[in-house]
Design an enzyme around this catalytic site. Structure first.
Site, PDB file in Angstrom:
ATOM      1  N   ARG A 108       1.087  -1.251  -0.259  1.00  0.00           N
ATOM      2  CA  ARG A 108      -0.242  -0.125  -0.440  1.00  0.00           C
ATOM      3  C   ARG A 108       0.943   1.095   0.242  1.00  0.00           C
ATOM      4  O   ARG A 108       1.940   1.669   0.913  1.00  0.00           O
ATOM      5  CB  ARG A 108      -0.707  -0.052   1.223  1.00  0.00           C
ATOM      6  CG  ARG A 108      -1.925   1.452   1.297  1.00  0.00           C
ATOM      7  CD  ARG A 108      -2.948   1.772   2.421  1.00  0.00           C
ATOM      8  NE  ARG A 108      -4.232   0.735   1.962  1.00  0.00           N
ATOM      9  CZ  ARG A 108      -5.062   1.305   2.880  1.00  0.00           C
ATOM     10  NH1 ARG A 108      -4.677   2.040   3.379  1.00  0.00           N
ATOM     11  NH2 ARG A 108      -6.097   0.411   2.228  1.00  0.00           N
ATOM     12  N   HIS A 135      -7.516   0.824  -6.513  1.00  0.00           N
ATOM     13  CA  HIS A 135      -7.499  -0.217  -5.207  1.00  0.00           C
ATOM     14  C   HIS A 135      -8.283  -1.639  -5.187  1.00  0.00           C
ATOM     15  O   HIS A 135      -9.025  -1.502  -4.793  1.00  0.00           O
ATOM     16  CB  HIS A 135      -8.481   0.914  -4.156  1.00  0.00           C
ATOM     17  CG  HIS A 135      -8.526   0.637  -2.639  1.00  0.00           C
ATOM     18  ND1 HIS A 135      -7.594  -1.315  -1.677  1.00  0.00           N
ATOM     19  CD2 HIS A 135      -8.997   0.502  -1.462  1.00  0.00           C
ATOM     20  CE1 HIS A 135      -7.835  -1.451  -0.777  1.00  0.00           C
ATOM     21  NE2 HIS A 135      -9.132   0.501  -0.091  1.00  0.00           N
ATOM     22  N   GLN A 138     -10.612  -3.316  -2.683  1.00  0.00           N
ATOM     23  CA  GLN A 138     -11.494  -2.929  -2.357  1.00  0.00           C
ATOM     24  C   GLN A 138     -13.002  -3.645  -3.182  1.00  0.00           C
ATOM     25  O   GLN A 138     -13.925  -3.911  -3.119  1.00  0.00           O
ATOM     26  CB  GLN A 138     -11.581  -1.750  -2.519  1.00  0.00           C
ATOM     27  CG  GLN A 138     -12.321  -1.328  -1.612  1.00  0.00           C
ATOM     28  CD  GLN A 138     -13.360  -1.086  -0.677  1.00  0.00           C
ATOM     29  OE1 GLN A 138     -12.218  -0.945   0.380  1.00  0.00           O
ATOM     30  NE2 GLN A 138     -13.845  -1.387   0.176  1.00  0.00           N
ATOM     31  N   ASP A 231     -16.879   7.878  -0.973  1.00  0.00           N
ATOM     32  CA  ASP A 231     -15.582   8.005  -0.638  1.00  0.00           C
ATOM     33  C   ASP A 231     -15.349   9.268  -0.228  1.00  0.00           C
ATOM     34  O   ASP A 231     -16.020  10.542  -0.508  1.00  0.00           O
ATOM     35  CB  ASP A 231     -14.526   7.112  -1.334  1.00  0.00           C
ATOM     36  CG  ASP A 231     -13.322   6.750  -0.967  1.00  0.00           C
ATOM     37  OD1 ASP A 231     -13.028   6.675   0.399  1.00  0.00           O
ATOM     38  OD2 ASP A 231     -12.152   6.944  -1.898  1.00  0.00           O
ATOM     39  N   CYS A 272     -16.172   2.413   0.926  1.00  0.00           N
ATOM     40  CA  CYS A 272     -15.432   1.475   1.320  1.00  0.00           C
ATOM     41  C   CYS A 272     -14.929   1.564   2.690  1.00  0.00           C
ATOM     42  O   CYS A 272     -14.209   0.811   3.593  1.00  0.00           O
ATOM     43  CB  CYS A 272     -13.843   1.961   0.494  1.00  0.00           C
ATOM     44  SG  CYS A 272     -13.724   3.623   0.584  1.00  0.00           S
ATOM     45  N   ARG A 317     -13.751  -7.434   2.780  1.00  0.00           N
ATOM     46  CA  ARG A 317     -12.580  -7.758   2.318  1.00  0.00           C
ATOM     47  C   ARG A 317     -11.348  -8.657   2.421  1.00  0.00           C
ATOM     48  O   ARG A 317     -10.940  -9.075   2.047  1.00  0.00           O
ATOM     49  CB  ARG A 317     -11.969  -6.153   3.203  1.00  0.00           C
ATOM     50  CG  ARG A 317     -12.913  -4.928   3.327  1.00  0.00           C
ATOM     51  CD  ARG A 317     -12.696  -4.400   1.340  1.00  0.00           C
ATOM     52  NE  ARG A 317     -11.092  -4.376   0.999  1.00  0.00           N
ATOM     53  CZ  ARG A 317     -10.333  -3.395   1.774  1.00  0.00           C
ATOM     54  NH1 ARG A 317     -10.155  -2.554   2.099  1.00  0.00           N
ATOM     55  NH2 ARG A 317      -9.078  -3.698   0.415  1.00  0.00           N
TER      56      ARG A 317
HETATM   57  N1   CP Z   1     -11.313   0.761   2.762  1.00  0.00           N
HETATM   58  C1   CP Z   1      -9.640   0.522   3.314  1.00  0.00           C
HETATM   59  O1   CP Z   1      -8.702  -0.143   2.351  1.00  0.00           O
HETATM   60  O2   CP Z   1      -9.297   0.607   3.928  1.00  0.00           O
HETATM   61  P1   CP Z   1      -8.386   1.334   4.899  1.00  0.00           P
HETATM   62  O3   CP Z   1      -7.595   2.262   4.724  1.00  0.00           O
HETATM   63  O4   CP Z   1      -8.821   1.022   6.861  1.00  0.00           O
HETATM   64  O5   CP Z   1      -7.735  -0.328   4.436  1.00  0.00           O
HETATM   65  N1  NVA Z   2      -9.503   7.025  -1.672  1.00  0.00           N
HETATM   66  C1  NVA Z   2      -9.115   6.808  -0.229  1.00  0.00           C
HETATM   67  C2  NVA Z   2      -9.787   5.245   0.126  1.00  0.00           C
HETATM   68  C3  NVA Z   2      -9.759   4.504   1.213  1.00  0.00           C
HETATM   69  C4  NVA Z   2      -9.643   3.323   1.519  1.00  0.00           C
HETATM   70  C5  NVA Z   2      -7.568   6.886  -0.062  1.00  0.00           C
HETATM   71  O1  NVA Z   2      -7.213   6.700  -0.805  1.00  0.00           O
HETATM   72  O2  NVA Z   2      -7.047   7.079   1.241  1.00  0.00           O
END
Ligand code: CP
Ligand code: NVA
Length: 330
Positions: A108, A135, A138, A231, A272, A317
């Protein structure tokens, strides 16, 4: 079933066929059934994986850790403060080292090119746990949750309200195009998906029968909608100075009860997470103090209402990430 994606990396859903995406979701459904029935499935007990996080996480990290342990695997967690990656050791060197110790790598972080390079240099499956662009894990949970509600999703309309060029919105456009759904990006013109990705998705849609719609009109976005999705308005890595501008741009696209009422009566709400739906976070309270907003992308009545499915989605998830790890490592 009968598909084989062993040894593949999971970087973007653009790399996967509709059959492969559905195969992963079918596998996740099976893993959910096993878990709910207490059936042990330590089928990868000879494997070790590493999780690299350059951004924070609750769901993704926990889904990988719990999923890996359920499969019998060993898990190592590294964040940017506790490894040499990037500062004292190049990405390519890091990838080569990790590839010799681990059977799979989750990443990540920021650039999509980093997760691609990790796959290129490590020689083991790499899973994208979120970049600025995509992502993909997700998406499997989002689609699985919608499938649990509606069954076959072909032709179902999913509308993303808000920052329609962020990682989640980009990925939703891809997965909806792949699965022959109706994807609608509903937001201001300057936050619409980039043209290169829209063009790719249009080409996919021409094959699958998907419909892609782009609108700045909330009533149009909500019309005939089955899945209302939103989101946060400022993604990880974006500067706090942008809040004022984003709030101004995106407040008209807040998912509130009025918007829910414009959708189909059977529609569900997905997110998400994490979400700013109240003042119970430091950021939520700070925004209230500065801008007077009780909620941002979704209001509490929708978040706590009967259409909301975001916690089922969060659980999924884990089942879907387990499916990705199993299918690529077995
Ligand atoms: N939805 C999601 O990716 O959550 P986190 O940022 O908590 O991993
Ligand atoms: N768009 C958000 C998604 C988090 C799961 C971010 O990148 O922070």
């Amino acid at each position: 079933m009968g598909l084989n994606i062993r040894g593949r990396s999971f970087l973007t859903l653009l790399d996967f066929t509709p059959e492969e995406i559905n195969y992963l979701i079918d596998l996740a459904v099976e893993f959910k059934r096993l878990k709910n029935n207490g059936v042990e499935h330590k089928w990868l007990s000879d494997k070790q994986i590493v999780l690299l996080f350059e951004k924070t996480s609750t769901r993704t990290r926990c889904a990988f850790e719990v999923g890996a342990r359920d499969l019998g695997m060993g898990v190592t967690f590294l964040d940017s403060g506790s490894s040499q990656m990037g500062k004292k050791e190049s990405l390519a060197d890091t990838a080569k080292v990790l590839g010799r110790m681990f059977d799979g790598i989750e990443y990540r972080g920021f650039k999509q090119s980093v997760v691609e390079d990790l796959a290129k240099y490590s020689g083991v499956p790499v899973w994208n746990g979120l970049t600025d662009q995509f992502h993909p894990t997700q998406m499997l949970a989002d689609i699985m949750t919608a499938r649990e509600e509606f069954g076959d999703l072909r032709g179902r309309k999913l509308t993303f309200f808000g920052d329609a060029r962020n990682n989640v919105a980009n990925s939703l456009m891809v997965v909806c195009a792949k699965l022959g759904m109706h994807f609608c990006a509903c937001g201001p013109q300057e936050l619409m998906p980039e043209e290169w990705l829209t063009e790719k998705c249009k080409a996919v849609a021409a094959e699958t029968g998907a419909v892609l719609e782009f609108t700045d009109d909330v009533a149009q976005g909500a019309k005939d909608c089955d899945i209302l999705y939103t989101d946060i308005w400022l993604s990880m890595g974006e500067p706090d100075e942008l809040w004022a501008k984003r709030i101004k741009l995106l407040l008209p696209y807040q998912v509130n009860q009025k918007v829910m009422d414009m959708a189909k009566p059977t529609a569900i709400f997905e997110h998400c997470l994490p979400s700013f739906h109240d003042r119970e976070t430091t950021v939520g309270e700070d925004i209230y103090q500065k801008f007077g907003l009780e909620a941002m992308e979704v209001t509490d009545d929708v978040f706590l209402g009967k259409h909301a499915r975001q916690f089922q989605e969060a659980e999924n998830r884990m089942h879907t990430i387990k499916a990705v790890m199993y299918a690529t490592l077995k």
